[in-house]
Design a protein around this motif. Structure first.
Motif, PDB file in Angstrom:
ATOM      1  N   ARG A 117       0.796  -1.378   0.098  1.00 45.46           N
ATOM      2  CA  ARG A 117       0.014  -0.128   0.143  1.00 45.46           C
ATOM      3  C   ARG A 117       0.916   1.235  -0.063  1.00 45.46           C
ATOM      4  O   ARG A 117       0.549   2.226  -0.707  1.00 45.46           O
ATOM      5  N   ILE A 118       1.879   1.313   0.955  1.00 48.06           N
ATOM      6  CA  ILE A 118       2.845   2.232   0.882  1.00 48.06           C
ATOM      7  C   ILE A 118       3.487   2.665  -0.419  1.00 48.06           C
ATOM      8  O   ILE A 118       3.471   3.737  -0.938  1.00 48.06           O
ATOM      9  N   MET A 119       3.991   1.529  -0.929  1.00 48.54           N
ATOM     10  CA  MET A 119       4.740   1.809  -2.096  1.00 48.54           C
ATOM     11  C   MET A 119       3.763   2.137  -3.623  1.00 48.54           C
ATOM     12  O   MET A 119       4.130   2.960  -4.397  1.00 48.54           O
ATOM     13  N   GLU A 120       2.588   1.556  -3.378  1.00 46.59           N
ATOM     14  CA  GLU A 120       1.534   1.982  -4.389  1.00 46.59           C
ATOM     15  C   GLU A 120       1.171   3.626  -4.288  1.00 46.59           C
ATOM     16  O   GLU A 120       1.153   4.369  -5.158  1.00 46.59           O
ATOM     17  N   GLN A 121       1.216   4.214  -2.946  1.00 44.43           N
ATOM     18  CA  GLN A 121       0.901   5.587  -2.578  1.00 44.43           C
ATOM     19  C   GLN A 121       1.945   6.214  -3.262  1.00 44.43           C
ATOM     20  O   GLN A 121       2.015   7.485  -3.674  1.00 44.43           O
ATOM     21  N   LEU A 122       3.441   5.808  -3.211  1.00 46.74           N
ATOM     22  CA  LEU A 122       4.430   6.529  -3.573  1.00 46.74           C
ATOM     23  C   LEU A 122       4.572   6.194  -5.417  1.00 46.74           C
ATOM     24  O   LEU A 122       5.490   6.974  -5.816  1.00 46.74           O
ATOM     25  N   GLY A 123       3.508   5.659  -5.792  1.00 48.70           N
ATOM     26  CA  GLY A 123       3.778   5.447  -7.211  1.00 48.70           C
ATOM     27  C   GLY A 123       4.229   4.447  -7.943  1.00 48.70           C
ATOM     28  O   GLY A 123       4.369   4.184  -9.233  1.00 48.70           O
ATOM     29  N   PHE A 124       4.465   3.322  -7.049  1.00 53.03           N
ATOM     30  CA  PHE A 124       5.324   2.124  -7.426  1.00 53.03           C
ATOM     31  C   PHE A 124       4.338   1.031  -7.923  1.00 53.03           C
ATOM     32  O   PHE A 124       3.266   0.998  -7.200  1.00 53.03           O
ATOM     33  N   GLN A 125       4.715   0.150  -8.976  1.00 48.17           N
ATOM     34  CA  GLN A 125       4.004  -1.066  -8.978  1.00 48.17           C
ATOM     35  C   GLN A 125       4.817  -2.087  -8.535  1.00 48.17           C
ATOM     36  O   GLN A 125       5.850  -1.968  -8.339  1.00 48.17           O
ATOM     37  N   ARG A 126       3.869  -3.087  -7.982  1.00 47.03           N
ATOM     38  CA  ARG A 126       4.625  -4.430  -7.509  1.00 47.03           C
ATOM     39  C   ARG A 126       5.729  -4.811  -8.317  1.00 47.03           C
ATOM     40  O   ARG A 126       6.875  -5.073  -7.766  1.00 47.03           O
ATOM     41  N   SER A 127       5.519  -4.956  -9.553  1.00 44.73           N
ATOM     42  CA  SER A 127       6.411  -5.090 -10.491  1.00 44.73           C
ATOM     43  C   SER A 127       7.975  -4.396 -10.534  1.00 44.73           C
ATOM     44  O   SER A 127       8.975  -4.741 -10.712  1.00 44.73           O
TER      45      SER A 127
END
Length: 157
Positions: free
Chosen positions: A111-121
């Motif tokens: 969730r934090i990474m997605e908020q920072l604009g990153f995709q899991r890949s």
């Protein structure tokens, strides 16, 4: 994080088979050195620690009763090849014990990474692909090399 029940079960497997010969392998020399030190401190004279590639195991066919791989299978760069090597070194009646994470693992981080604009890949690479080894498809992926597969899920894992 692995569940307490899962860790307990793997610890029990090790405890039950303390009297046999154990071989620890890892591709990283530093990890092997740490394992050697742990074995020495625990007085496990029956344990050998070797730097080796799981895709080309330096052991004879049918050399082992059991193979355990906790949270390592997901890192095999050629899953079918490495599992084939494990099958090769296991006795016909041998058992592979493995543990892995599921897609819900580390949800807060995702969730934090997605908020920072990153995709899991972006930060997990091949570990999120359709064919990556994970809880949701582990049994299916193991079935190709091992006839009988038992999947144990733990509520706290």
């Amino acid at each position: 994080m692995a569940g307490r029940q899962q860790l307990g079960r793997l610890a029990e497997v090790v405890r039950l088979h303390r009297g046999g010969v154990r071989e620890h392998i890892d591709g990283a020399p530093a990890v092997v050195e740490v394992a050697r030190e742990h074995a020495r401190r625990a007085g496990l004279a029956n344990t050998t620690c070797t730097v080796a590639d799981c895709h080309a195991l330096p052991f004879a066919e049918a050399a082992f009763d059991r193979v355990t791989c906790r949270l390592g299978v997901m890192y095999f760069w050629h899953l079918a090849g490495a599992l084939g090597e494990i099958r090769r070194v296991l006795k016909p009646s041998g058992t592979l014990y493995t543990a892995t994470n599921g897609m819900k693992h580390m949800q807060e981080l995702h969730r934090i990474m997605e908020q920072l604009g990153f995709q899991r890949s972006d930060y997990l690479g091949r570990f999120v692909g359709e064919n990556s080894y994970r809880l949701e498809n582990a049994a299916e992926q193991l079935q190709a090399q091992f006839g009988q597969v038992e999947l144990l899920r733990y509520d706290d894992a």
